[in-house]
Design a protein around this motif. Structure first.
Motif, PDB file in Angstrom:
ATOM      1  N   MET A 241       5.763  -2.429  -8.281  1.00  0.00           N
ATOM      2  CA  MET A 241       5.569  -0.420  -9.012  1.00  0.00           C
ATOM      3  C   MET A 241       5.333   0.138  -7.928  1.00  0.00           C
ATOM      4  SD  MET A 241       4.723  -1.644 -12.554  1.00  0.00           S
ATOM      5  CE  MET A 241       4.547   0.019 -13.730  1.00  0.00           C
ATOM      6  N   GLY A 242       4.830  -0.134  -6.362  1.00  0.00           N
ATOM      7  CA  GLY A 242       4.553   0.534  -5.797  1.00  0.00           C
ATOM      8  C   GLY A 242       3.049   0.557  -5.868  1.00  0.00           C
ATOM      9  N   GLY A 243       2.805  -0.367  -6.344  1.00  0.00           N
ATOM     10  CA  GLY A 243       0.892  -0.280  -6.109  1.00  0.00           C
ATOM     11  C   GLY A 243       0.871  -1.971  -4.862  1.00  0.00           C
ATOM     12  N   THR A 244      -0.600  -0.842  -4.478  1.00  0.00           N
ATOM     13  CA  THR A 244      -0.988  -2.133  -3.153  1.00  0.00           C
ATOM     14  C   THR A 244      -1.904  -3.207  -3.898  1.00  0.00           C
ATOM     15  OG1 THR A 244      -1.878  -0.074  -1.910  1.00  0.00           O
ATOM     16  CG2 THR A 244      -3.023  -2.449  -2.291  1.00  0.00           C
ATOM     17  N   PRO A 245      -1.304  -4.900  -3.856  1.00  0.00           N
ATOM     18  CA  PRO A 245      -1.873  -6.149  -4.584  1.00  0.00           C
ATOM     19  C   PRO A 245      -3.653  -6.044  -4.245  1.00  0.00           C
ATOM     20  CG  PRO A 245      -0.275  -6.961  -2.849  1.00  0.00           C
ATOM     21  CD  PRO A 245      -0.250  -5.272  -3.104  1.00  0.00           C
ATOM     22  N   THR A 246      -4.380  -6.690  -4.924  1.00  0.00           N
ATOM     23  CA  THR A 246      -5.988  -6.300  -4.660  1.00  0.00           C
ATOM     24  C   THR A 246      -6.461  -7.929  -5.320  1.00  0.00           C
ATOM     25  OG1 THR A 246      -6.333  -5.940  -7.467  1.00  0.00           O
ATOM     26  CG2 THR A 246      -6.552  -4.490  -5.570  1.00  0.00           C
TER      27      THR A 246
ATOM     28  N   ILE B 177      -2.996   1.138  -8.601  1.00  0.00           N
ATOM     29  CA  ILE B 177      -1.806   3.032  -7.823  1.00  0.00           C
ATOM     30  C   ILE B 177      -2.384   4.044  -7.996  1.00  0.00           C
ATOM     31  CG2 ILE B 177      -0.522   2.692  -9.940  1.00  0.00           C
ATOM     32  CD1 ILE B 177       2.153   3.373  -7.637  1.00  0.00           C
ATOM     33  N   GLU B 178      -2.206   5.034  -7.352  1.00  0.00           N
ATOM     34  CA  GLU B 178      -2.738   6.654  -7.914  1.00  0.00           C
ATOM     35  C   GLU B 178      -2.155   6.746  -9.114  1.00  0.00           C
ATOM     36  OE1 GLU B 178      -3.317   5.929  -3.645  1.00  0.00           O
ATOM     37  OE2 GLU B 178      -1.257   5.859  -5.128  1.00  0.00           O
ATOM     38  N   ARG B 179      -2.455   7.357 -10.523  1.00  0.00           N
ATOM     39  CA  ARG B 179      -1.877   8.417 -11.464  1.00  0.00           C
ATOM     40  C   ARG B 179      -0.786   9.057 -10.862  1.00  0.00           C
ATOM     41  NH1 ARG B 179      -4.812   8.527 -16.111  1.00  0.00           N
ATOM     42  NH2 ARG B 179      -6.222   7.854 -15.396  1.00  0.00           N
ATOM     43  N   GLY B 180       0.741   8.323 -12.125  1.00  0.00           N
ATOM     44  CA  GLY B 180       1.415   9.159 -12.036  1.00  0.00           C
ATOM     45  C   GLY B 180       2.219   8.831 -10.795  1.00  0.00           C
ATOM     46  N   ARG B 181       2.466   7.757 -10.059  1.00  0.00           N
ATOM     47  CA  ARG B 181       2.729   7.092  -8.651  1.00  0.00           C
ATOM     48  C   ARG B 181       3.789   6.127  -9.711  1.00  0.00           C
ATOM     49  NH1 ARG B 181       1.913   9.763  -3.311  1.00  0.00           N
ATOM     50  NH2 ARG B 181       1.292  11.741  -4.182  1.00  0.00           N
ATOM     51  N   ALA B 182       2.702   5.285 -10.224  1.00  0.00           N
ATOM     52  CA  ALA B 182       4.054   3.871 -10.725  1.00  0.00           C
ATOM     53  C   ALA B 182       5.673   3.628 -10.750  1.00  0.00           C
ATOM     54  CB  ALA B 182       3.430   3.190 -12.113  1.00  0.00           C
TER      55      ALA B 182
ATOM     56  N   VAL C  74       9.437 -13.254  -0.929  1.00  0.00           N
ATOM     57  CA  VAL C  74       8.388 -12.507   0.078  1.00  0.00           C
ATOM     58  C   VAL C  74       8.968 -11.204  -0.521  1.00  0.00           C
ATOM     59  CG1 VAL C  74       7.987 -11.206   2.360  1.00  0.00           C
ATOM     60  CG2 VAL C  74       8.188 -13.428   2.416  1.00  0.00           C
ATOM     61  N   PRO C  75       7.563 -10.744  -0.966  1.00  0.00           N
ATOM     62  CA  PRO C  75       7.204  -9.389  -2.322  1.00  0.00           C
ATOM     63  C   PRO C  75       7.820  -8.759  -1.044  1.00  0.00           C
ATOM     64  CG  PRO C  75       5.548 -10.236  -2.242  1.00  0.00           C
ATOM     65  CD  PRO C  75       5.884 -11.633  -1.302  1.00  0.00           C
ATOM     66  N   ARG C  76       8.355  -7.267  -1.897  1.00  0.00           N
ATOM     67  CA  ARG C  76       8.397  -6.208  -0.421  1.00  0.00           C
ATOM     68  C   ARG C  76       7.209  -5.209  -0.597  1.00  0.00           C
ATOM     69  NH1 ARG C  76      11.317  -7.818   3.257  1.00  0.00           N
ATOM     70  NH2 ARG C  76      13.863  -8.951   2.925  1.00  0.00           N
ATOM     71  N   VAL C  77       5.857  -5.359  -0.893  1.00  0.00           N
ATOM     72  CA  VAL C  77       5.318  -5.009  -0.962  1.00  0.00           C
ATOM     73  C   VAL C  77       4.713  -3.470  -0.333  1.00  0.00           C
ATOM     74  CG1 VAL C  77       2.589  -4.460  -0.628  1.00  0.00           C
ATOM     75  CG2 VAL C  77       4.023  -6.652  -1.529  1.00  0.00           C
ATOM     76  N   ALA C  78       5.044  -3.818   0.784  1.00  0.00           N
ATOM     77  CA  ALA C  78       5.534  -2.219   2.253  1.00  0.00           C
ATOM     78  C   ALA C  78       6.203  -1.068   1.589  1.00  0.00           C
ATOM     79  CB  ALA C  78       5.027  -3.173   3.503  1.00  0.00           C
ATOM     80  N   LEU C  79       7.795  -1.730   1.452  1.00  0.00           N
ATOM     81  CA  LEU C  79       8.662  -0.807   0.962  1.00  0.00           C
ATOM     82  C   LEU C  79       8.340  -0.594  -0.574  1.00  0.00           C
ATOM     83  CD1 LEU C  79      11.296   0.441   1.734  1.00  0.00           C
ATOM     84  CD2 LEU C  79      12.697  -2.009   0.588  1.00  0.00           C
ATOM     85  N   GLY C  80       7.796  -1.052  -1.465  1.00  0.00           N
ATOM     86  CA  GLY C  80       7.689  -0.562  -2.480  1.00  0.00           C
ATOM     87  C   GLY C  80       6.877   0.806  -2.740  1.00  0.00           C
ATOM     88  N   ARG C  81       5.416  -0.101  -1.613  1.00  0.00           N
ATOM     89  CA  ARG C  81       4.363   0.846  -1.279  1.00  0.00           C
ATOM     90  C   ARG C  81       4.730   2.531  -1.352  1.00  0.00           C
ATOM     91  NH1 ARG C  81       0.413   3.115  -3.669  1.00  0.00           N
ATOM     92  NH2 ARG C  81      -1.549   3.588  -1.903  1.00  0.00           N
ATOM     93  N   ALA C  82       6.248   2.194  -0.018  1.00  0.00           N
ATOM     94  CA  ALA C  82       6.022   3.817   0.844  1.00  0.00           C
ATOM     95  C   ALA C  82       7.221   4.507  -0.167  1.00  0.00           C
ATOM     96  CB  ALA C  82       6.659   3.566   1.704  1.00  0.00           C
ATOM     97  N   LEU C  83       7.903   3.756  -1.090  1.00  0.00           N
ATOM     98  CA  LEU C  83       8.900   4.926  -1.873  1.00  0.00           C
ATOM     99  C   LEU C  83       7.643   5.203  -2.959  1.00  0.00           C
ATOM    100  CD1 LEU C  83      11.786   2.085  -2.471  1.00  0.00           C
ATOM    101  CD2 LEU C  83      12.227   4.323  -1.440  1.00  0.00           C
ATOM    102  N   ALA C  84       6.928   4.623  -3.301  1.00  0.00           N
ATOM    103  CA  ALA C  84       5.962   5.730  -4.481  1.00  0.00           C
ATOM    104  C   ALA C  84       5.409   6.510  -3.878  1.00  0.00           C
ATOM    105  CB  ALA C  84       5.230   4.412  -5.607  1.00  0.00           C
ATOM    106  N   GLN C  85       4.615   6.544  -2.326  1.00  0.00           N
ATOM    107  CA  GLN C  85       3.951   7.275  -2.206  1.00  0.00           C
ATOM    108  C   GLN C  85       4.955   8.145  -1.823  1.00  0.00           C
ATOM    109  OE1 GLN C  85       2.351   4.959   1.588  1.00  0.00           O
ATOM    110  NE2 GLN C  85       0.210   5.641   0.019  1.00  0.00           N
ATOM    111  N   GLY C  86       6.206   8.333  -1.249  1.00  0.00           N
ATOM    112  CA  GLY C  86       6.806   9.317  -1.038  1.00  0.00           C
ATOM    113  C   GLY C  86       7.782   9.823  -2.466  1.00  0.00           C
TER     114      GLY C  86
END
Length: 273
Positions: free
Chosen positions: A1-6, A65-70, A130-142
């Motif tokens: 969902m574009g977030g960072t796993p913790t 993930i930041e509010r509204g970016r998921a 391998v989950p595409r964490v970096a790509l999802g994160r970049a798509l959400a941020q952009g």
């Protein structure tokens, strides 16, 4: 969902006679997979399975993930392009090999591509996705993707989830589905490559929609993340009496599949992965 796993929480239900060494190996495997994503095993629970009947593993993954970016399944709109990352059908190919008795242990969990024999490569994709964490994160941020999902049930089935939640339809061009050299290198699997890519599942690649004018930005972003991304179709309006998701060949003719992917509430053999 574009977030960072913790963190991960794991609940285990095991037969009382389970050797401690097996539990240690399982835990090491979890930590091995979580380490590249800086994700910790934060806790959980371990109990005896009822009547020593079997093993149950329940994993809860936490992230931020930041509010509204998921990235959700509900934002696709008519006119959006449909994109997919990586290659499809590899996990299904690996499962086919294992089901037929192929023996080729994939070794340790790895996030970077490796050169290896086709059989070993496909088995690795099945056992160590391998989950595409970096790509999802970049798509959400952009703010580039209008909707997204990872491919676990199969491309057609998961695109159906997006179409349903977004209230749209979708057309997929099967010849455009990205298929790996490893899948094409094994004749028995190469003949079924389009079917495996469309319905196989468990590749955990990202399937997302985006406005056509963002194609250039997405291409540059994919290069930066070192993950290939290709457009495979288009989102359309939802019309009564028409399929939610339609597959077509290079000439636009409809292709029909007996099953679109994994169905969670089917109990017959064909409903399984």
């Amino acid at each position: 969902m574009g977030g960072t796993p913790t963190a991960l929480l794991i609940a285990l239900s095991l037969p009382p006679a389970t050797p401690a060494g097996q539990v240690d190996l399982f835990t090491r495997g979890v930590l091995d997979a979580a380490r590249p994503f800086r994700t910790r095993l934060a806790g959980g629970d371990t109990t005896a399975s009822p009547n020593g009947s079997g093993v149950t593993i329940c994993v809860t993954a936490l992230g931020e993930i930041e509010r509204g970016r998921a990235l959700t399944r509900s934002g696709a709109e008519p006119g959006d392009l449909i994109f997919v990352s990586g290659t499809l059908g590899d996990s299904a190919g690996g499962l086919d090999l294992l089901s037929r008795g192929t023996r080729c242990a994939p070794g340790r969990y790895r996030t970077e591509p490796v050169k290896e024999k086709p059989e070993r490569s496909l088995v690795r994709r099945h056992l160590h996705p391998v989950p595409r964490v970096a790509l999802g994160r970049a798509l959400a941020q952009g703010r580039l993707a209008t909707a997204a999902i990872d491919i676990s049930d199969g491309l057609m089935a998961d695109l159906g989830h997006v179409a349903e939640e977004s209230g749209v339809s979708a057309v997929v061009e099967i010849p455009r589905l990205p298929v790996s050299h490893a899948l094409r290198a094994i004749p028995r699997l190469a003949a079924r490559a389009p079917l495996l890519a469309a319905t196989g599942g468990e590749d955990y690649e990202l399937l997302f929609t985006a406005r056509p004018e963002h194609s250039g930005k997405i291409e540059r972003l994919a290069r930066k993340c070192r993950v290939p991304v290709v457009p495979i179709g288009e989102v359309g309006p939802r019309r009564s009496g028409t399929p939610r998701v339609r597959a077509v060949d290079a000439r636009g003719r409809t292709i029909r599949f007996e099953n679109l992917g994994y169905e969670h509430f089917r109990t017959d053999v064909r409903g399984g992965r």
